[in-house]
Design an enzyme around this catalytic site. Structure first.
Site, PDB file in Angstrom:
ATOM      1  N   GLY A 109      58.846  47.902  21.012  1.00 12.35           N
ATOM      2  CA  GLY A 109      57.984  48.354  19.921  1.00 12.35           C
ATOM      3  C   GLY A 109      56.557  47.866  20.067  1.00 12.35           C
ATOM      4  N   ARG A 118      64.267  36.798  29.543  1.00  7.37           N
ATOM      5  CA  ARG A 118      63.216  36.402  28.605  1.00  7.37           C
ATOM      6  C   ARG A 118      62.946  34.903  28.638  1.00  7.37           C
ATOM      7  NH1 ARG A 118      64.519  40.480  23.541  1.00  7.37           N
ATOM      8  NH2 ARG A 118      63.229  42.170  24.353  1.00  7.37           N
ATOM      9  N   LYS A 165      64.860  59.249  19.938  1.00  6.60           N
ATOM     10  CA  LYS A 165      64.267  60.057  18.870  1.00  6.60           C
ATOM     11  C   LYS A 165      62.779  60.288  19.034  1.00  6.60           C
ATOM     12  CE  LYS A 165      67.182  58.063  15.260  1.00  6.60           C
ATOM     13  NZ  LYS A 165      67.016  56.990  14.264  1.00  6.60           N
ATOM     14  N   GLY A 203      63.131  48.596  25.393  1.00 10.09           N
ATOM     15  CA  GLY A 203      64.331  47.797  25.623  1.00 10.09           C
ATOM     16  C   GLY A 203      65.330  48.482  26.540  1.00 10.09           C
TER      17      GLY A 203
HETATM   18  P1  ADP Z   1      63.846  52.449  24.655  1.00  7.33           P
HETATM   19  O1  ADP Z   1      64.656  51.298  24.128  1.00  7.33           O
HETATM   20  O2  ADP Z   1      63.654  52.383  26.128  1.00  7.33           O
HETATM   21  O3  ADP Z   1      62.562  52.627  23.909  1.00  7.33           O
HETATM   22  P2  ADP Z   1      65.282  54.328  23.009  1.00  7.33           P
HETATM   23  O4  ADP Z   1      65.817  53.196  22.205  1.00  7.33           O
HETATM   24  O5  ADP Z   1      64.305  55.234  22.359  1.00  7.33           O
HETATM   25  O6  ADP Z   1      64.681  53.778  24.398  1.00  7.33           O
HETATM   26  O7  ADP Z   1      66.475  55.271  23.462  1.00  7.33           O
HETATM   27  C1  ADP Z   1      67.477  54.818  24.305  1.00  7.33           C
HETATM   28  C2  ADP Z   1      68.794  55.441  23.953  1.00  7.33           C
HETATM   29  O8  ADP Z   1      68.708  56.853  23.949  1.00  7.33           O
HETATM   30  C3  ADP Z   1      69.842  55.073  24.963  1.00  7.33           C
HETATM   31  O9  ADP Z   1      70.919  54.463  24.293  1.00  7.33           O
HETATM   32  C4  ADP Z   1      70.240  56.407  25.582  1.00  7.33           C
HETATM   33  O10 ADP Z   1      71.612  56.497  25.890  1.00  7.33           O
HETATM   34  C5  ADP Z   1      69.897  57.373  24.475  1.00  7.33           C
HETATM   35  N1  ADP Z   1      69.726  58.728  24.992  1.00  7.33           N
HETATM   36  C6  ADP Z   1      68.773  59.177  25.833  1.00  7.33           C
HETATM   37  N2  ADP Z   1      68.944  60.470  26.122  1.00  7.33           N
HETATM   38  C7  ADP Z   1      70.038  60.879  25.448  1.00  7.33           C
HETATM   39  C8  ADP Z   1      70.725  62.135  25.307  1.00  7.33           C
HETATM   40  N3  ADP Z   1      70.304  63.232  25.948  1.00  7.33           N
HETATM   41  N4  ADP Z   1      71.801  62.169  24.505  1.00  7.33           N
HETATM   42  C9  ADP Z   1      72.211  61.067  23.866  1.00  7.33           C
HETATM   43  N5  ADP Z   1      71.630  59.861  23.944  1.00  7.33           N
HETATM   44  C10 ADP Z   1      70.546  59.773  24.730  1.00  7.33           C
HETATM   45 MG    MG Z   2      65.952  51.122  22.420  1.00  4.07          MG
END
Ligand code: ADP
Ligand code: MG
Length: 395
Positions: free
Chosen positions: A376, A38, A201, A353
């Protein structure tokens, strides 16, 4: 006349005290910056301002100090790293982002010098979008530049109230690049346009899912989020992470997809383990997840189907890992999707992230057309929501 957002190149900066909001919210360990991506990302804007003869005032938040001084969240290590990256430029860290000390450092700046304000979130005024705090922070500056796309979705003082007080305001290079890349997807993305969503989620990403269903040809869903969809279809997901209270929502998203003619692809097979620490993944069909197992990654057949969709994509947006990639045993699905998205013939964008961390870990960052620095912010922007930090730049 329609309002426009100017670019930093359109401002006259010579001899002008220029407030640049940057995103220096970097990971720290034992008082050292462990990933300076960053900081590097903001260098083109900072260097441009310095070349133009500006007196540069940099400001950022770091972590979540909850409106008070937390010494471990000082920007000091960031200042040290920045000074190394800028080589011959003197970087002065203020003892606080407002007050007499900061005022004096800013007043004493000469052309081509840099002041770095201490963590903005040490004060409640930042998150409260307090105008008086904003005035104290940068009211004396003659120009304002926002290069912190990752913070643009929050109506905080340094990104919202402050630019309203400074007539000469513009987007930095990083901010511009982010907006251009995401605008391409927001308006007239070339088809087929494929979105891949994963991560923890469904509830985090409802808005963007709804917005994407209006635009994409196919939506590929993986990660823990997919478990909620599988459960909504009546499948047993065992001990997998899923959102019991979002089953109805998942059903309604699936029927929206059907109405819109969007192919919504869920995993047909998954890699399961008995806990998040499992080291030997077992592949099972998505309709045969054992009751004592957790689905922690998409399976090989799903990878193949997702790859097949991405192979012909003219535009790709990907957010959210396909599995628990932090555990190497369950990183395969995420890496397969990352490679396929990066190698598609069209325009590929990744945001989020954890997704971005996953591609950097696998050295795939350079293979995407755009890697968003905002998690976000990129989701809200794609959703079509006005971002406070972007709106405030309009003149
Ligand atoms: P991003 O930061 O890319 O937007 P999120 O914060 O929504 O992604 O989600 C990332 C997290 O979700 C990671 O820590 C990953 O390990 C977890 N994750 C993804 N798939 C699974 C799964 N099937 N079971 C448990 N954790 C999961
Ligand atoms: Mg995340």
């Amino acid at each position: 006349m329609a309002s426009t957002i100017r670019s930093i190149e359109e401002l006259t900066l010579e001899g002008v005290t220029t407030f640049i909001r940057v995103d220096f919210n970097v990971p720290l360990k034992n008082g050292e910056v462990t990933d300076d991506t960053r900081i590097r990302a903001a260098l083109p804007t900072i260097q441009h301002a310095l070349r133009e003869g500006a007196r540069v005032v940099l400001a950022s938040h770091l972590g979540r100090p909850k409106d008070k001084v937390v010494p471990e969240l000082s920007l000091e290590p960031v200042g040290a790293r920045l000074a190394e990256l800028l080589e011959d430029v003197d970087v002065r860290l203020t003892d606080d982002c407002i007050g007499d000390g900061a005022r004096k450092v800013i007043q004493d700046l000469r052309d081509g010098q840099v002041a770095l304000l201490e963590n903005l979130r040490f004060h409640p005024g930042e998150k409260a979008n307090d105008v008086d705090f904003a005035r104290e922070l940068g009211g004396s500056c003659g120009a304002y530049v926002n290069d912190a796309f990752g913070a643009a979705h929050r109506a905080h003082a340094s990104v919202s109230a402050l630019p309203g007080l400074i007539k000469e305001r513009a987007a930095g290079f990083l901010m511009r690049r982010e907006l251009e890349a995401l605008d391409k997807l927001r308006t007239n993305a070339p088809r087929p346009y494929i979105a891949v969503l994963g991560g923890a989620k469904v509830s985090d990403k409802i808005g963007v899912m709804e917005a994407l269903l209006e635009k994409v040809d196919a939506l590929l869903v993986g990660g823990a989020m997919a478990n909620t969809f599988l459960a909504a279809r009546g499948l047993n997901v065992g001990k997998s992470i899923f959102e019991q209270d979002k089953l109805a929502l998942a059903r309604s998203l699936m029927s929206t997809a059907e109405e819109k003619g969007v192919d919504l692809l869920l995993p047909v097979d998954v890699r399961v383990g008995d806990s998040t620490e499992a080291s030997e993944p077992q592949v099972t069909s998505a309709d045969a997840i054992p009751s004592d197992a957790m689905a922690l990654d998409i399976g090989p057949e799903t990878e193949k189907r997702f790859r097949e969709r991405l192979r012909r994509a003219q535009a790709v947006f990907w957010n959210g890992p396909m599995g628990l990639f932090e555990n190497a045993a369950f990183a395969q699905g995420t890496l397969a999707v990352a490679r396929a998205a990066a190698d598609c013939p069209g325009f590929s964008v990744v945001g989020g992230g954890d997704s971005v961390a996953a591609i950097h870990k696998a050295n795939l960052g350079g293979r995407f057309d755009h890697v968003s620095t905002g998690g976000g912010a990129s989701l809200e922007y794609l959703e079509g929501r006005p971002l406070p930090g972007v709106e405030a730049l309009r003149t």
